[in-house]
Design a protein around this motif. Structure first.
Motif, PDB file in Angstrom:
ATOM      1  N   PHE A 330     -38.733   0.283 -27.310  1.00 38.67           N
ATOM      2  CA  PHE A 330     -37.911   0.407 -28.512  1.00 38.67           C
ATOM      3  C   PHE A 330     -36.645   1.180 -28.157  1.00 38.67           C
ATOM      4  CE2 PHE A 330     -42.235   0.042 -30.195  1.00 38.67           C
ATOM      5  CZ  PHE A 330     -42.071  -1.030 -31.050  1.00 38.67           C
ATOM      6  N   LEU A 331     -35.510   0.527 -28.296  1.00 38.05           N
ATOM      7  CA  LEU A 331     -34.200   1.165 -28.104  1.00 38.05           C
ATOM      8  C   LEU A 331     -33.255   0.522 -29.125  1.00 38.05           C
ATOM      9  CD1 LEU A 331     -32.818   3.275 -26.242  1.00 38.05           C
ATOM     10  CD2 LEU A 331     -31.952   1.354 -24.915  1.00 38.05           C
ATOM     11  N   PHE A 332     -33.328   1.009 -30.343  1.00 34.61           N
ATOM     12  CA  PHE A 332     -32.653   0.347 -31.450  1.00 34.61           C
ATOM     13  C   PHE A 332     -31.137   0.438 -31.359  1.00 34.61           C
ATOM     14  CE2 PHE A 332     -36.738   1.611 -33.812  1.00 34.61           C
ATOM     15  CZ  PHE A 332     -37.369   0.452 -33.392  1.00 34.61           C
ATOM     16  N   ASN A 333     -30.598   1.448 -30.675  1.00 33.60           N
ATOM     17  CA  ASN A 333     -29.144   1.565 -30.557  1.00 33.60           C
ATOM     18  C   ASN A 333     -28.558   0.540 -29.581  1.00 33.60           C
ATOM     19  OD1 ASN A 333     -29.176   3.735 -32.307  1.00 33.60           O
ATOM     20  ND2 ASN A 333     -29.318   5.250 -30.672  1.00 33.60           N
ATOM     21  N   PHE A 334     -29.408  -0.113 -28.814  1.00 35.79           N
ATOM     22  CA  PHE A 334     -28.907  -1.064 -27.831  1.00 35.79           C
ATOM     23  C   PHE A 334     -28.366  -2.330 -28.488  1.00 35.79           C
ATOM     24  CE2 PHE A 334     -29.745  -4.684 -24.951  1.00 35.79           C
ATOM     25  CZ  PHE A 334     -28.936  -4.316 -23.897  1.00 35.79           C
ATOM     26  N   TYR A 335     -28.961  -2.745 -29.592  1.00 36.63           N
ATOM     27  CA  TYR A 335     -28.558  -4.007 -30.225  1.00 36.63           C
ATOM     28  C   TYR A 335     -27.181  -3.919 -30.889  1.00 36.63           C
ATOM     29  CZ  TYR A 335     -33.486  -4.774 -29.334  1.00 36.63           C
ATOM     30  OH  TYR A 335     -34.706  -4.879 -28.707  1.00 36.63           O
ATOM     31  N   PRO A 336     -26.836  -2.847 -31.621  1.00 37.21           N
ATOM     32  CA  PRO A 336     -25.436  -2.743 -32.087  1.00 37.21           C
ATOM     33  C   PRO A 336     -24.436  -2.606 -30.939  1.00 37.21           C
ATOM     34  CG  PRO A 336     -26.865  -1.298 -33.354  1.00 37.21           C
ATOM     35  CD  PRO A 336     -27.671  -1.796 -32.206  1.00 37.21           C
ATOM     36  N   PHE A 337     -24.871  -1.980 -29.834  1.00 39.00           N
ATOM     37  CA  PHE A 337     -23.964  -1.819 -28.688  1.00 39.00           C
ATOM     38  C   PHE A 337     -23.610  -3.170 -28.068  1.00 39.00           C
ATOM     39  CE2 PHE A 337     -23.426  -1.409 -24.085  1.00 39.00           C
ATOM     40  CZ  PHE A 337     -22.374  -0.511 -24.012  1.00 39.00           C
ATOM     41  N   ILE A 338     -24.597  -4.049 -27.926  1.00 35.31           N
ATOM     42  CA  ILE A 338     -24.346  -5.325 -27.247  1.00 35.31           C
ATOM     43  C   ILE A 338     -23.626  -6.309 -28.160  1.00 35.31           C
ATOM     44  CG2 ILE A 338     -26.436  -6.626 -27.837  1.00 35.31           C
ATOM     45  CD1 ILE A 338     -26.655  -7.305 -24.838  1.00 35.31           C
ATOM     46  N   GLN A 339     -23.628  -6.071 -29.473  1.00 32.86           N
ATOM     47  CA  GLN A 339     -22.915  -6.962 -30.395  1.00 32.86           C
ATOM     48  C   GLN A 339     -21.409  -6.955 -30.136  1.00 32.86           C
ATOM     49  OE1 GLN A 339     -23.897  -6.719 -34.597  1.00 32.86           O
ATOM     50  NE2 GLN A 339     -25.969  -6.016 -34.112  1.00 32.86           N
ATOM     51  N   ARG A 340     -20.897  -5.879 -29.567  1.00 33.60           N
ATOM     52  CA  ARG A 340     -19.450  -5.795 -29.314  1.00 33.60           C
ATOM     53  C   ARG A 340     -18.998  -6.812 -28.280  1.00 33.60           C
ATOM     54  NH1 ARG A 340     -18.242   0.255 -27.767  1.00 33.60           N
ATOM     55  NH2 ARG A 340     -19.966  -0.187 -26.327  1.00 33.60           N
ATOM     56  N   PHE A 341     -19.916  -7.251 -27.402  1.00 39.20           N
ATOM     57  CA  PHE A 341     -19.547  -8.166 -26.326  1.00 39.20           C
ATOM     58  C   PHE A 341     -19.846  -9.619 -26.671  1.00 39.20           C
ATOM     59  CE2 PHE A 341     -20.813  -4.089 -24.497  1.00 39.20           C
ATOM     60  CZ  PHE A 341     -19.677  -3.759 -23.769  1.00 39.20           C
ATOM     61  N   LEU A 342     -20.380  -9.897 -27.862  1.00 43.57           N
ATOM     62  CA  LEU A 342     -20.774 -11.260 -28.219  1.00 43.57           C
ATOM     63  C   LEU A 342     -19.590 -11.992 -28.841  1.00 43.57           C
ATOM     64  CD1 LEU A 342     -24.348 -10.577 -29.664  1.00 43.57           C
ATOM     65  CD2 LEU A 342     -23.708 -11.312 -27.367  1.00 43.57           C
ATOM     66  N   LYS A 343     -18.630 -12.363 -27.999  1.00 38.51           N
ATOM     67  CA  LYS A 343     -17.452 -13.118 -28.420  1.00 38.51           C
ATOM     68  C   LYS A 343     -17.222 -14.256 -27.429  1.00 38.51           C
ATOM     69  CE  LYS A 343     -15.355  -8.938 -30.339  1.00 38.51           C
ATOM     70  NZ  LYS A 343     -14.211  -8.001 -30.261  1.00 38.51           N
ATOM     71  N   PRO A 344     -16.761 -15.409 -27.900  1.00 31.43           N
ATOM     72  CA  PRO A 344     -16.606 -16.557 -26.983  1.00 31.43           C
ATOM     73  C   PRO A 344     -15.645 -16.300 -25.834  1.00 31.43           C
ATOM     74  CG  PRO A 344     -16.513 -17.280 -29.269  1.00 31.43           C
ATOM     75  CD  PRO A 344     -16.479 -15.783 -29.286  1.00 31.43           C
ATOM     76  N   HIS A 345     -14.623 -15.469 -26.033  1.00 33.16           N
ATOM     77  CA  HIS A 345     -13.632 -15.224 -24.989  1.00 33.16           C
ATOM     78  C   HIS A 345     -13.970 -14.010 -24.118  1.00 33.16           C
ATOM     79  CE1 HIS A 345     -11.102 -18.275 -26.792  1.00 33.16           C
ATOM     80  NE2 HIS A 345     -11.222 -17.675 -27.969  1.00 33.16           N
ATOM     81  N   GLN A 346     -15.148 -13.434 -24.322  1.00 32.12           N
ATOM     82  CA  GLN A 346     -15.563 -12.293 -23.514  1.00 32.12           C
ATOM     83  C   GLN A 346     -15.898 -12.751 -22.091  1.00 32.12           C
ATOM     84  OE1 GLN A 346     -15.904  -8.900 -24.162  1.00 32.12           O
ATOM     85  NE2 GLN A 346     -16.444  -8.781 -22.006  1.00 32.12           N
ATOM     86  N   ARG A 347     -15.547 -11.923 -21.119  1.00 29.29           N
ATOM     87  CA  ARG A 347     -15.900 -12.226 -19.734  1.00 29.29           C
ATOM     88  C   ARG A 347     -17.409 -12.227 -19.561  1.00 29.29           C
ATOM     89  NH1 ARG A 347     -13.788  -8.785 -14.869  1.00 29.29           N
ATOM     90  NH2 ARG A 347     -14.069  -7.197 -16.440  1.00 29.29           N
ATOM     91  N   GLU A 348     -17.930 -13.224 -18.810  1.00 34.21           N
ATOM     92  CA  GLU A 348     -19.371 -13.346 -18.545  1.00 34.21           C
ATOM     93  C   GLU A 348     -20.167 -13.326 -19.850  1.00 34.21           C
ATOM     94  OE1 GLU A 348     -20.551 -13.951 -15.644  1.00 34.21           O
ATOM     95  OE2 GLU A 348     -18.819 -13.499 -14.377  1.00 34.21           O
TER      96      GLU A 348
END
Length: 690
Positions: A330-348
């Motif tokens: 359980f690491l609930f803060n990880f999911y809001p953190f990774i949402q910042r990178f979920l964009k089509p133009h994001q690298r990798e």
């Protein structure tokens, strides 16, 4: 010869190895010479002395012949390296190390002392020395543990390496870490202590050390040890597939029966796909971490305050997500953190989507996964994006829902299923794969027309709530077996009746051949051949019968094979022969058992033929020509050394030499023939008038 020996050390070395006692005086002379040069060297250690270099190697070669005289020789070399390692000339320092290696190979020095010294020598600014020592350390520890594990020595060295990882010299710590990783990959130090020592390197302030430790957990496991048990288990599905194909050969050949056989073979192949898959990642190391929850929390804290390159941050995110998925943390803060990178133009971005799917499991509350799904849907699955972006987004949603199906909402699944008729094939296939997934997980979320025709497996399916476990006191599919214990084993356990006596059998009416005797055990019906047992029972009766079967016997491998066939029949809707099949379901890719972690190909799977430029097409053409005979318009000669024909020789001649021959043999055109015929007729007509 005796006069030349003091100056010819290789010859003296050879003679001493043959007869040590005869040349002891010459050896003592060289030993005194060594002691005098050693005193000179200690006055100025940074000066290279060639004579000392030669004498050290000479004494190391013959040390086993005069072990009593040279008892202090290894300790002298070690003291020199400990006290003057950084100031000694590079070539002389390498000679001292080679001498110690030679003494270690002869068994004249203990491994713990020399290996600890070599680890300390990693601090020297000598790349060749560090590489040589690293190779020898791995080889020596491998040889020590070849026959049996030396637990005491391994524990001592591992503790020493733990202190080396915290050394102020970054190069020494990095080389020590590389040595430990290499020993783990060679299955020499593959215990939990080694893995947890490497885990501490993930929190190092030196980027190179941290990256090396992250790559250890994320990289491929080089030890490809295939178990013999998996090979034997792979034979069972082949037999089942063969029986299905043989059964298809009997009877009328129709398209309906052919499709039924193809579906059955496809399900068998997908059921065995997990066994045939090779392990892509070093899962054994991830499982050996003592405190994965504390490790993940420290890594995430380090990630939030990190100023490293984006590639290093991706590696940290990857390791955090794998630990969460493998250990169900359980690491609930990880999911809001990774949402910042979920964009089509994001690298990798495909890798970021993979890490988001890796971090999901059924124990995470759906309230934390649902915002991730909505972010992917809003950023990827929209008409303003390309078809590839939409397909990748739907694939990511499918992989997340496969591990946490409760995160999917009714509105979102209804919107995503509308893409099943999209004009792009990649989007259409991604949407249909999502539909097939929820047909096996929770068909009630789908629209009625998308649920497909129900099968026996879907009837038995009950969607689980959060935290609910589907525990059974029976083996599903065991209702296809018989409840009673086998009569053969029963008769063996009871033994012969006391009243029975030996009966005499006469050979008068037999000629000595074997006679087939009917046995009651042969009357038992095989569900694999005669039809599936337990088809006509209702669910309660099936559960009761399966429970009785499990309690009444010890199941054999054949029984488990029959149960497996029965479960496959439930998925594809096969019923007893002679009955009309009412239920039929198309097989889906998501019905297969998934691995411990998702793969990148599952998210990047885009059903579209890529466009080829000229370079790629040319590379494809050249690759197809490899290993192929060259095309020729005529038959080649059997003997390559034979002379050429006149026709081939004519091609190499000058044109002026064959010009007159070519002119004679050219054929006239049809127009030229018409003109020639006209002139011939006119001349003939003039002759007749005369």
């Amino acid at each position: 010869m005796a006069n030349k020996l003091p100056n010819n050390l290789p010859q003296l070395q050879n003679l001493i190895k043959r007869d040590p006692e005869s040349y002891k005086d010459e050896f003592l002379q060289q030993y005194r010479h060594y002691e005098s040069n050693l005193q000179i060297f200690q006055l100025n250690p940074n000066v290279y002395i060639k004579v000392l270099d030669q004498l050290v190697m000479f004494l190391a070669q013959v040390a086993h012949c005069y072990s009593d005289v040279l008892s202090n020789f290894p300790q002298q070399i070690k003291d020199l390296l400990n006290s003057h390692a950084t100031v000694i000339d590079a070539s002389l320092r390498m000679t001292f190390c080679r001498a110690l290696i030679l003494l270690r190979n002869k068994g004249l020095i203990s491994p713990s002392n020399i290996l600890e010294l070599f680890f300390n020598l990693f601090r020297c600014q000598d790349k060749l020395l560090r590489k040589t020592l690293s190779t020898y350390i791995v080889t020596d520890i491998k040889n020590i543990n070849a026959k049996h594990k030396n637990a005491k020595l391994n524990s001592t060295l591992q503790t020493f390496m733990y202190t080396m990882l915290r050394d102020n010299n970054a190069m020494a710590a990095k080389m020590s870490l590389d040595a430990m990783i290499e020993l783990y990959r060679r299955n020499i130090w593959n215990d939990a202590k080694t893995v947890n020592v490497v885990t501490t390197a993930c929190f190092s302030k030196v980027t190179k050390i941290m990256v090396a430790a992250l790559k250890f957990f994320l990289g491929n496991d080089k030890s490809n040890d295939d178990d013999s048990d998996s090979e034997s288990e792979d034979d069972a599905p082949k037999k089942t597939a063969k029986e299905i194909m043989l059964s298809h050969r009997v009877g009328k050949k129709t398209q309906k029966r052919k499709k039924k056989m193809d579906r059955a073979l496809q399900v068998i192949k997908k059921h065995n796909k997990k066994k045939k898959k090779t392990v892509n990642y070093n899962f054994s190391a991830l499982h050996l971490i003592h405190d994965p929850q504390g490790c993940v929390e420290k890594l995430f804290k380090q990630l939030e305050s990190s100023n490293e390159r984006f590639e290093v941050k991706l590696m940290m995110i990857d390791l955090i997500s794998r630990l969460i998925g493998v250990h169900q943390l359980f690491l609930f803060n990880f999911y809001p953190f990774i949402q910042r990178f979920l964009k089509p133009h994001q690298r990798e971005v495909t890798r970021v989507l993979l890490y988001a799917a890796q971090s999901c499991h059924e124990m995470v509350p759906p309230d934390f996964i649902e915002p991730v799904l909505m972010t992917i849907a809003n950023n990827f699955i929209t008409e303003r994006n390309s078809s590839e972006a939409i397909a990748v987004g739907i694939n990511a949603v499918r992989e997340i829902c496969a591990r946490c199906p409760l995160a999917m909402t009714d509105d979102l699944i209804q919107d995503l299923t509308q893409y099943k008729t999209h004009k792009s094939k990649s989007v259409m296939m991604s949407s249909r794969s999502l539909i097939q997934l929820f047909r096996s997980l929770n068909p009630s979320l789908l629209h009625k027309k998308d649920r497909g025709k129900p099968t026996e497996a879907t009837k038995e399916l009950t969607p689980l709530e959060y935290g609910q476990l589907d525990s059974k006191d029976y083996i599903p599919g065991a209702e296809s077996l018989e409840v009673t214990v086998d009569e053969c084993s029963q008769s063996q356990q009871e033994g012969p009746e006391p009243d029975n006596e030996w009966e005499e059998c006469s050979d008068s009416d037999g000629d000595g051949d074997w006679v087939d005797v009917h046995h009651s055990c042969d009357d038992q019906q095989d569900p694999m051949v005669a039809g599936e047992g337990g088809v006509d029972l209702n669910p309660e009766e099936k559960r009761e019968k399966a429970s009785q079967v499990v309690q009444s016997r010890i199941l054999s491998q054949d029984d488990f094979q029959k149960i497996k066939v029965r479960q496959i029949a439930k998925e594809i809707g096969i019923e007893k022969s002679g009955k009309k099949r009412k239920n039929e379901s198309t097989l889906n890719e998501s019905s297969t058992e998934r691995g411990e972690l998702p793969s990148l190909t599952d998210i990047e799977r885009v059903h579209k033929r890529p466009k080829h430029d000229k370079e790629s097409r040319l590379a494809t053409v050249l690759a197809g020509r490899e290993g192929r005979e060259k095309y020729t318009g005529f038959k080649t000669r059997q003997n390559e050394n034979a002379s050429t024909t006149n026709k081939e020789k004519k091609k190499n001649k000058a044109f002026m030499m064959v010009k007159h021959k070519i002119k004679q043999k050219t054929k006239r055109s049809f127009r030229d023939k018409q003109i020639a015929l006209k002139h011939a007729l006119l001349r003939k007509q003039k002759k007749l008038k005369r």
